[in-house]
Design an enzyme around this catalytic site. Sequence first.
Site, PDB file in Angstrom:
ATOM      1  N   ASP A 354     -69.876  11.165 -60.168  1.00 24.25           N
ATOM      2  CA  ASP A 354     -68.605  10.830 -59.537  1.00 24.25           C
ATOM      3  C   ASP A 354     -68.506   9.320 -59.342  1.00 24.25           C
ATOM      4  OD1 ASP A 354     -66.186  11.622 -57.930  1.00 24.25           O
ATOM      5  OD2 ASP A 354     -67.355  10.695 -56.324  1.00 24.25           O
ATOM      6  N   GLU A 390     -67.907   9.616 -64.691  1.00 25.34           N
ATOM      7  CA  GLU A 390     -66.497   9.411 -64.367  1.00 25.34           C
ATOM      8  C   GLU A 390     -66.339   7.894 -64.348  1.00 25.34           C
ATOM      9  OE1 GLU A 390     -63.278  10.970 -61.111  1.00 25.34           O
ATOM     10  OE2 GLU A 390     -65.155  10.149 -60.348  1.00 25.34           O
TER      11      GLU A 390
END
Length: 721
Positions: A354, A390
């Site tokens: 993330d 990401e």
Amino acid sequence: MNAVPVDFSAASLLAGSPSPLGATWTGDGVNFAVHASGAARVELCLFDDSGEHELVRITLPERTENVWHGFLPAPHGVPGVVYGYRAHGPYDPSYGLRYNPNKLLLDPYARAVVGKFQWNPSLFGHLPEQPTEQINTADSAPYMYKARVVQSEFAWSEDCPPAVPWRDTVIYELHVKGFTKLHPGVPERERGKFLGLAQPAVVNYLKQLGVTAVELLPVQAFVPEEFLAKRGLVNYWGYSSLAWFAPHPDYGVEDPVAEFRTMVKALHAAGIEVILDVVFNHTVEGNEKGPTLSLRGLDNAAYYKLDSTNLSRYVDRSGTGNTLSIGHGAARNLVIDCMKYWVEEMHVDGFRFDLAAVLGRDNAPFRTDAAFFKAVANEPSLRYVKLIAEPWDVGPEGYQLGRFPAGWSEWNDLYRDTVRGFWRGNPGILGNFAERFAGSSDLFRASGRRPTASINYIACHDGFTAYDATAYEQKHNEANLEDNRDGHNHNLSWNGGIEGSTDDPAVIEVRERQIRNLLATLLLSQGVPMLLAGDEFGRTQRGNNNAYCQDNEISWVDWSLAERRSWLTAFVRQLLTLRRYAAGLRRDTFLKGARQVDREHKDISWRHPLGHELNAGDWHDANARAIGVLIGHAFTDPYGTPNGHLLFLCNAGDQPCDFRLPAPTTGVVWQIVFDTSRWRANDLGDRLGAGQNCVVAPHSCVLLADGDAPSTIRSGFSLKT
């Protein structure tokens, strides 16, 4: 689990070892070691089995450099012991120091957590509603998670990582709780749990669908942010981590650690890899007004990026109040050790990071050769796991798509936006559509990376589901209690003329075409496809594009839709079968638009409806809504020789489009594999020769195969069961 003695009055600590960090069962006791460089003293606090009652505090007797440590011999030091820490030292936020022994601190290396977390003013190192310089002396232990000592033994027997090559990988993003909470084939007790994912009904469904990896939304122990708790909501997605080594306790029935391993073992036996979505960019401790739960109270200045002009404040590149200081050795070692644990002890196959741009920043702008990337590359046990970024954060120059190191793949949001934009009829994007369909070489080729560096998706947990992208043009996030202000507005969706649910058959028909168009494009594109769980049967979140706090039917997968839309699931299953057959759809190298020796067609060419290859004027025609893709050498014969061609015809316009077909392989004809405008593509027996026209209906796509393609492909898809 061994019985833990309740009477710790006679317990004492020996010197122990500074490594490994955490609580380690050695066979004759437990070694405790914790990093706390600015602490004057660290106490080990032992609790009863429930974690409700603190029984004794013992000062860790030794310090080696920045690590405090001690050894608790058996019979007191055994697996199952429940513990926490209290760190004594200066409380001076202006110097980045936030030691407060009144705050029970969770071990950053805790393998399991015990008890319940409850928001309470005592959790804060400062007095609530007062300046953060004023220390809070209330004891936080009654409201905090505690850690439990875990024994590493598990009956892995012959568990073997599937080790699926990137080119063959199909990722399925799912939420552990939401995927099985309503599943009729999962026993009630195991719904929403790790064991639910291990159930044969679930594992067999995934295997038969054709996915090769599940990507689990965060399963590291997390807690809801305080503002959500005050609203009666939770952080359902789990991007509010507290303990990175520990499986989230709510996903366990009795023993989350053993049950997570059971889940991994069951999925591996079916050839399915397990990828964890990990949150190493921030923690739930938030900004300078946040609670003191773990890292902040142990070594605030080492674990978090602080504002160099005001050390009482935090640098926020995550949008949550704090940012992990990955440039500091203690923070970086924590992340690397955590990854090794999940690979070596829990047998996971990869990680999706993330806000991964944070990890490439060190103490400067993002760099491909940042210390964290080097550290990962140098770890033998991490060398062959799947690494997915990401590729952005909210800091300066935060968007880094295409800039991660070799060996990494990246979520390609440009793919999502371009494909959605094309199928909703956006003007002037033929070139972008072609680039994304062919593997995004503009992003990855220059650095020597491959098409598999691109993780292609049309929907993920964040944003509209695939179905909602065909049913809503506006977000509907009222249930989040933020007056519909949260969530982004750039949805690139089209509702077919009516917002939300409808009984209008014409609108329903165009939506069904659109979702088939989106899924077909995704699974025929070069790169690694990722499906959002439930998209294969049109799961909806009722237009909520930011359902992070919705632990209810908005987010849970509705398995009754799988029955009602079995035709769509069958379509996805057949597309994935086609992808397995067609090596030309999952290449390790980029397409060049080149003609192979003795071959009739190029490896790829882009076709105008009139039959010619697109020229410069065609590419820049803002009114163009149709394009053909001729994929040469899509298959191989039993001897490995390339043969067979696929022709993918796309019409995003609102009028039928006649495509003049190129010449197929000599002596054979084109046959329709599927047509997203029809229930059954092969019931008309369509066979088309060179120079003939193939009429593609509005908002539809057609796939054709020539005579050299395998007969199982040329026989066509059944789009209705």
